[in-house]
Scaffold this active site. Structure first.
Site, PDB file in Angstrom:
ATOM      1  N   LYS A   1       0.854  -1.184   0.073  1.00  0.00           N
ATOM      2  CA  LYS A   1       0.126   0.083  -0.112  1.00  0.00           C
ATOM      3  C   LYS A   1       0.924   1.310  -0.139  1.00  0.00           C
ATOM      4  CE  LYS A   1      -3.786  -0.064   2.614  1.00  0.00           C
ATOM      5  NZ  LYS A   1      -4.759   0.092   3.590  1.00  0.00           N
TER       6      LYS A   1
ATOM      7  N   GLU B   1      10.267  -6.013   3.689  1.00  0.00           N
ATOM      8  CA  GLU B   1      10.218  -7.392   3.026  1.00  0.00           C
ATOM      9  C   GLU B   1      10.030  -7.509   1.691  1.00  0.00           C
ATOM     10  OE1 GLU B   1       8.754  -8.672   7.193  1.00  0.00           O
ATOM     11  OE2 GLU B   1       8.586  -6.961   6.016  1.00  0.00           O
TER      12      GLU B   1
ATOM     13  N   GLY C   1      -5.207  -5.845   5.790  1.00  0.00           N
ATOM     14  CA  GLY C   1      -4.550  -6.626   5.065  1.00  0.00           C
ATOM     15  C   GLY C   1      -5.153  -7.992   4.939  1.00  0.00           C
ATOM     16  N   ARG C   2      -5.506  -8.593   6.010  1.00  0.00           N
ATOM     17  CA  ARG C   2      -5.908  -9.950   5.998  1.00  0.00           C
ATOM     18  C   ARG C   2      -7.242 -10.001   5.537  1.00  0.00           C
ATOM     19  NH1 ARG C   2      -5.157  -7.567  10.655  1.00  0.00           N
ATOM     20  NH2 ARG C   2      -6.859  -7.381  12.369  1.00  0.00           N
TER      21      ARG C   2
ATOM     22  N   GLU D   1      -4.563 -12.889  13.803  1.00  0.00           N
ATOM     23  CA  GLU D   1      -4.104 -11.220  13.710  1.00  0.00           C
ATOM     24  C   GLU D   1      -5.392 -10.671  14.229  1.00  0.00           C
ATOM     25  OE1 GLU D   1      -1.032  -9.702  11.028  1.00  0.00           O
ATOM     26  OE2 GLU D   1      -2.713  -9.104  10.128  1.00  0.00           O
TER      27      GLU D   1
ATOM     28  N   HIS E   1      -2.803 -38.534   9.598  1.00  0.00           N
ATOM     29  CA  HIS E   1      -1.418 -39.025   9.780  1.00  0.00           C
ATOM     30  C   HIS E   1      -0.587 -38.235  10.310  1.00  0.00           C
ATOM     31  CE1 HIS E   1      -2.993 -42.956   7.682  1.00  0.00           C
ATOM     32  NE2 HIS E   1      -3.578 -41.729   6.969  1.00  0.00           N
TER      33      HIS E   1
ATOM     34  N   LYS F   1       9.034  -5.629  14.543  1.00  0.00           N
ATOM     35  CA  LYS F   1       9.375  -4.859  13.177  1.00  0.00           C
ATOM     36  C   LYS F   1      10.606  -3.740  13.795  1.00  0.00           C
ATOM     37  CE  LYS F   1       5.406  -5.016  10.195  1.00  0.00           C
ATOM     38  NZ  LYS F   1       4.368  -4.491   9.662  1.00  0.00           N
TER      39      LYS F   1
END
Length: 554
Positions: A212, A218, A272-273, A359, A390, A515
């Site tokens: 944004k 990153e 964001g999510r 979050e 399993h 951060k």
């Protein structure tokens, strides 16, 4: 000290008083009650939500509904969809639902109708994606751009990847994506760059940078890495033909070398999510599958948006799921929750919902800043069946109690029926889907084992206590529409739980401290590596100082 809304009042007290009554009740007995099973089942739009295997009676269900009414859950869902600023710590509306609203709807935020803005971006995406897909927008060497690498992290990656994987082998989506590849680059680990670019030709690759502000550390390092990959192959001028952006910082986009005309915006009322249905997800998904498929996906999400605010609580799937989640977490004190889709196409559902839920609801304070008197969001995890069986089902059956949500479909995206086999591949999968919730609920007693002739030495090892809660969501198929429904169901479940817990499900201050500390480490690494005298490690605790010294020595 103020207390959270759920910790006071008659609704809370009434529910708390019911907990001890369950000590003498077992799910294997509750499941014999036909009327109860019918009452704890909802059918809507080709899907069934069955929560009869949850540890609750009809009286408890009614008290949970009373709690939802007391917390004004339906009103808050409507407020959210109408643009009320429910994200109070950032003074923002929460309008991921507006992203899939129809053009004739209206949602006003700060005096502006956002729906025309949403459809302006959606139309721009459709137009650009069609130009890339039909070859009228090509790479710098004139070759068609058939491969896409989407760079983003967190919500800019998990949601879009979930939808991409869910659609890959759906017949219509598979047909519309022939000859195309979509990959995601999230981790700053250079190995992820190698994985994302393996086998790709820069001349046929389009890179999407999702940030944004165009400052996410990153993402921007990965963007610069991909830019070098393109420039090394075709020169600096190729960037404008091979890189586009999802961002609102047009100045930074231009300075990076991307044509601002190829920047697709979104808004601060899109978390964001919750951004799958914004340009964050729509651009890569439309490039891969085309606008027809993506429109069906959006319609499915919109369908549940409407269902969540129009259906009464007794038949409202996301609200009921949220109430069950609150019951298990706050009252029965279960600290985990498993999401178990019996569809390999949903292999990225659990990682996405893990972020959406944890979050959003992993909070320690209420809306007014007072500390919560109970835990909020549970730890979420999951894996497609039968792989998970399993892996961690041993613990679920005989170790800790982990409430679970099973998701299955009636019709496979890729049906296989082999001659001579007693059942189809999908029926084999679904045999496990129907068996596991009953095994968790009913268990197996020592008496049953002895009747089967199990040696006495092994009896305690083979006892299954049962009484382990789960819900079932059975869908007709896994189409673009139903995948949109599935996404919205879990988004709204998360909001419902947050409303009841009286927390802000739409901020994420917990991601900030790490951060900040990472910047300090980054500065130290830069100083130590660039200094001829190897600048000393300063400002860290002894443990971190030792580890950094060891790291720098190689």
């Amino acid at each position: 000290m103020a207390t959270s809304a759920i910790s006071v009042g008659s609704c809370m007290e009434a529910l708390q008083s019911e907990v001890s009554s369950l000590n003498s009740v077992h799910l294997r007995d509750l499941l014999q009650d036909v009327s109860r099973c019918e009452s704890l089942r909802v059918e809507y739009s080709g899907m069934i939500f069955d929560y009869s295997r949850q540890k609750l009676t009809l009286d408890i269900r009614q008290k949970l509904i009373d709690l939802a009414n007391s917390a004004q859950v339906l009103k808050k869902l409507k407020d959210m969809q109408n643009g009320v600023k429910l994200n109070t710590t950032e003074d923002r509306a929460v309008l991921h639902t507006a992203l899939r609203a129809s053009p004739d709807e209206s949602v006003i935020v700060d005096g502006v109708d956002v729906i025309p803005l949403v459809h302006e971006v959606r139309n721009k995406i459709d137009k650009f994606a069609e130009a890339v897909r039909n070859g009228s927008f090509v790479g710098s060497t004139g070759k068609k751009l058939c491969d896409v690498v989407a760079i983003g992290i967190g919500g800019s990656y998990l949601g879009p990847e979930f939808v991409y994987e869910a659609l890959r082998f759906e017949p219509q989506s598979k047909e519309s994506s022939k000859g195309r590849r979509l990959r995601f680059l999230a981790n700053v680990d250079p190995v992820d760059v190698s994985r994302a670019t393996e086998g790709l030709n820069p001349e046929t690759t389009l890179v999407i940078v999702v940030s944004k502000t165009f400052t996410t550390a990153e993402t921007m390092l990965n963007a610069r890495t991909m830019r070098k990959w393109i420039v090394d192959a075709m020169g600096t001028s190729a960037v404008k033909n091979h890189m586009v952006a999802v961002s609102t910082n047009l100045k930074a986009v231009s300075e990076f070398g991307i044509d601002p005309e190829n920047a697709f915006g979104f808004w601060d009322w899109v978390g964001g999510r919750y951004s799958v249905c914004s340009a964050v997800g729509l651009l890569p998904l439309t490039l891969q599958y085309g606008s027809a498929v993506v429109s069906q996906f959006m319609n499915g999400a919109q369908d549940i948006d409407r269902h969540s605010v129009t259906a009464p609580i007794e038949s409202n799937i996301p609200v009921l799921m949220g109430l069950v989640g609150v019951w298990n977490s706050t009252f029965l004190k279960y600290g985990t929750r498993a999401l178990l889709p019996y569809q390999q196409a949903l292999l990225k559902l659990a990682p996405h919902i893990q972020q959406v839920d944890m979050e959003s609801n992993g909070k320690r304070v209420c809306l007014d800043g007072s500390e919560m008197l109970h835990e909020s969001g549970p730890v979420n995890f999951g894996e497609p069946g039968t792989n998970g069986q399993h892996s961690f089902y041993q613990l679920m059956h005989q170790g800790r109690v982990v409430p679970a949500d099973f998701v299955g479909v009636i019709h496979s995206q890729t049906p296989v029926e082999l001659e001579g086999e007693t059942v189809s591949n999908h029926d084999e999968l679904m045999s496990n889907f129907f068996a596991q919730p009953d095994a968790l609920a009913c268990g197996k007693t020592a008496q049953e084992l002895r009747a089967e002739g199990v040696p006495e030495l092994l009896v305690p090892h083979k006892v299954f206590s049962g009484n382990r809660p789960s819900s079932i969501l059975l869908m007709k198929d896994l189409s673009p529409f139903s995948i949109g429904q599935l996404l919205a169901i879990f988004e709204h479940r998360t909001a419902v739980e947050g409303f009841i817990w009286n927390i802000n499900s739409f901020d994420q201050w917990g991601v900030e401290l790490g951060k900040v500390l990472a910047k300090q480490v980054r500065t130290q690494l830069q100083s130590s590596r660039n200094s001829s005298n190897s600048a000393p490690i300063e400002g860290f605790n002894p443990s971190t100082t030792f580890l950094l010294q060891h790291y720098l020595r190689g």
